[in-house]
Design a protein around this motif. Structure first.
Motif, mmCIF file in Angstrom:
data_model
loop_
_atom_site.group_PDB
_atom_site.id
_atom_site.type_symbol
_atom_site.label_atom_id
_atom_site.label_comp_id
_atom_site.label_asym_id
_atom_site.label_seq_id
_atom_site.Cartn_x
_atom_site.Cartn_y
_atom_site.Cartn_z
ATOM 1 N N UNK A 124 107.865 -65.593 59.651
ATOM 2 C CA UNK A 124 107.521 -66.228 58.379
ATOM 3 C C UNK A 124 108.822 -66.412 57.614
ATOM 4 N N UNK A 125 109.196 -67.669 57.400
ATOM 5 C CA UNK A 125 110.493 -67.997 56.807
ATOM 6 C C UNK A 125 110.254 -68.680 55.463
ATOM 7 N N UNK A 126 110.742 -68.058 54.399
ATOM 8 C CA UNK A 126 110.630 -68.605 53.056
ATOM 9 C C UNK A 126 111.991 -69.207 52.671
ATOM 10 N N UNK A 225 99.811 -53.861 64.691
ATOM 11 C CA UNK A 225 100.773 -54.863 64.235
ATOM 12 C C UNK A 225 102.040 -54.165 63.759
ATOM 13 N N UNK A 226 103.146 -54.864 63.901
ATOM 14 C CA UNK A 226 104.431 -54.399 63.384
ATOM 15 C C UNK A 226 105.045 -55.498 62.533
ATOM 16 N N UNK A 227 105.487 -55.134 61.336
ATOM 17 C CA UNK A 227 106.159 -56.070 60.444
ATOM 18 C C UNK A 227 107.589 -55.598 60.246
ATOM 19 N N UNK A 228 108.547 -56.507 60.411
ATOM 20 C CA UNK A 228 109.957 -56.138 60.273
ATOM 21 C C UNK A 228 110.677 -57.160 59.411
ATOM 22 N N UNK A 229 111.709 -56.702 58.701
ATOM 23 C CA UNK A 229 112.454 -57.586 57.812
ATOM 24 C C UNK A 229 113.794 -56.976 57.438
ATOM 25 N N UNK A 285 110.423 -62.517 57.304
ATOM 26 C CA UNK A 285 109.826 -61.338 57.931
ATOM 27 C C UNK A 285 109.094 -61.769 59.203
ATOM 28 N N UNK A 286 108.984 -60.853 60.118
ATOM 29 C CA UNK A 286 108.403 -61.123 61.429
ATOM 30 C C UNK A 286 107.238 -60.173 61.675
ATOM 31 N N UNK A 287 106.150 -60.700 62.229
ATOM 32 C CA UNK A 287 104.978 -59.893 62.534
ATOM 33 C C UNK A 287 104.741 -59.943 64.020
ATOM 34 N N UNK A 288 104.724 -58.772 64.649
ATOM 35 C CA UNK A 288 104.445 -58.665 66.088
ATOM 36 C C UNK A 288 103.042 -58.105 66.259
ATOM 37 N N UNK A 289 102.250 -58.770 67.091
ATOM 38 C CA UNK A 289 100.857 -58.393 67.323
ATOM 39 C C UNK A 289 100.757 -57.796 68.725
#
Length: 290
Positions: A124-126, A225-229, A285-289
């Motif tokens: 997800x790129x803002x 899920x994993x969220x990283x940033x 931020x990136x979300x890995x499922x």
């Protein structure tokens, strides 16, 4: 209108209103990872928070001797975005400047959202661009809500949150919808089991000045899920404490709700971001499922 992007692992649906992800389904097993916006519990999926994160005192702020009214989390989550570019595995939305926002937000801007798939990960790129003649002040953040539990036979309490790196972090507290003035504590715990009473006072908030990864996983199953940033200064973890709130939000933020002692002056707002005229800034931020 809704748009679908996909690859060999995931099918992602995004709606035009708010450029909001409303569904992420794993092709291998059919698991729906996103909360499905139950009107009786919480009626959103993954809203975009802009130009503010959280609540303003009296739902207003001041800038250059003028007072502006603004609801919780800003207006982007309810605004109509336009599609700028669409490929099979990515899509970019733009919220372009128009007169609709000038009465609540005194800056000209462009907000761009890109969703891009790579294997089982969604980036997800803002992009925020200041089109104004003056310095722009804003906050921005994500608010994705993930189904918990993800599998039949599991319970909410079977899941846990884990943060890395495993270091002490500053935790901030809320006083109602606002940050409690001067109330912080250093927390060394990097893993905790999900319990309803953790959210009796709304969100759990950590300061995360370093690159951060946060995972929701199950003690009884393989999915989560994993969220990283690297680009966000704070993390909110939130759900409603009621039993039918079968979701948890992992929220990367550049910005915070007003402090309980805030004076309403925009330039003095805690954690406010600034952007010079003509400049732009990216947040990812990136979300890995899994």
């Amino acid at each position: 209108m809704e748009f679908v992007i996909e690859n060999q692992h995931l099918t992602v649906t995004v709606k035009e209103k708010g450029a909001e992800v409303i569904s992420v389904i794993a092709k291998e097993n059919g698991i729906e990872y996103m909360w499905q916006a139950d009107e009786k519990v919480w009626n959103r999926h993954a809203p975009i928070l802009f130009p503010f994160v959280g609540r303003l005192k009296e739902d207003r702020f001041r800038h250059n001797d003028n007072t502006y009214l603004m609801g919780q989390h800003g207006f982007a989550r309810d605004a109509k975005f336009s599609v700028h570019e669409r490929l099979s595995d990515s899509i970019t939305f733009i919220l372009a400047p128009n007169g609709d926002f000038k009465h609540v937000y005194p800056f000209s801007f462009e907000l761009q959202l890109t969703y891009q798939l790579f294997e089982n990960q969604l980036s997800v790129i803002y992009k925020v661009k200041n089109l104004d003649e003056n310095t722009m002040y804003f906050s921005i953040g994500g608010h994705p809500g993930f189904n918990v539990p993800l599998a039949e036979g599991e319970m909410f309490e079977d899941y846990y949150i884990k943060m890395t790196p495993e270091i002490p972090r500053e935790r901030l507290f809320l006083d109602g919808p606002f940050l409690a003035a001067g109330k912080t504590v250093e927390v060394e715990q990097n893993r905790f089991s999900l319990e309803r009473n953790l959210f009796l006072n709304d969100a759990i908030i950590f300061k995360t000045p370093e690159a951060t990864t946060v995972t929701i996983a199950s003690e009884k199953g393989p999915h989560g899920v994993t969220l990283s940033y690297e680009d966000f200064d704070y993390l909110g973890i939130w759900t409603k404490p009621q039993q039918d709130a079968a979701y948890v939000c992992l929220e990367p933020w550049c910005g915070l709700a007003d402090r309980s002692d805030a004076d309403g002056e925009l330039q003095r707002k805690m954690a406010i971001q600034s952007l010079e005229s003509g400049n732009k800034r990216y947040f990812v931020h990136r979300i890995t499922f899994f």
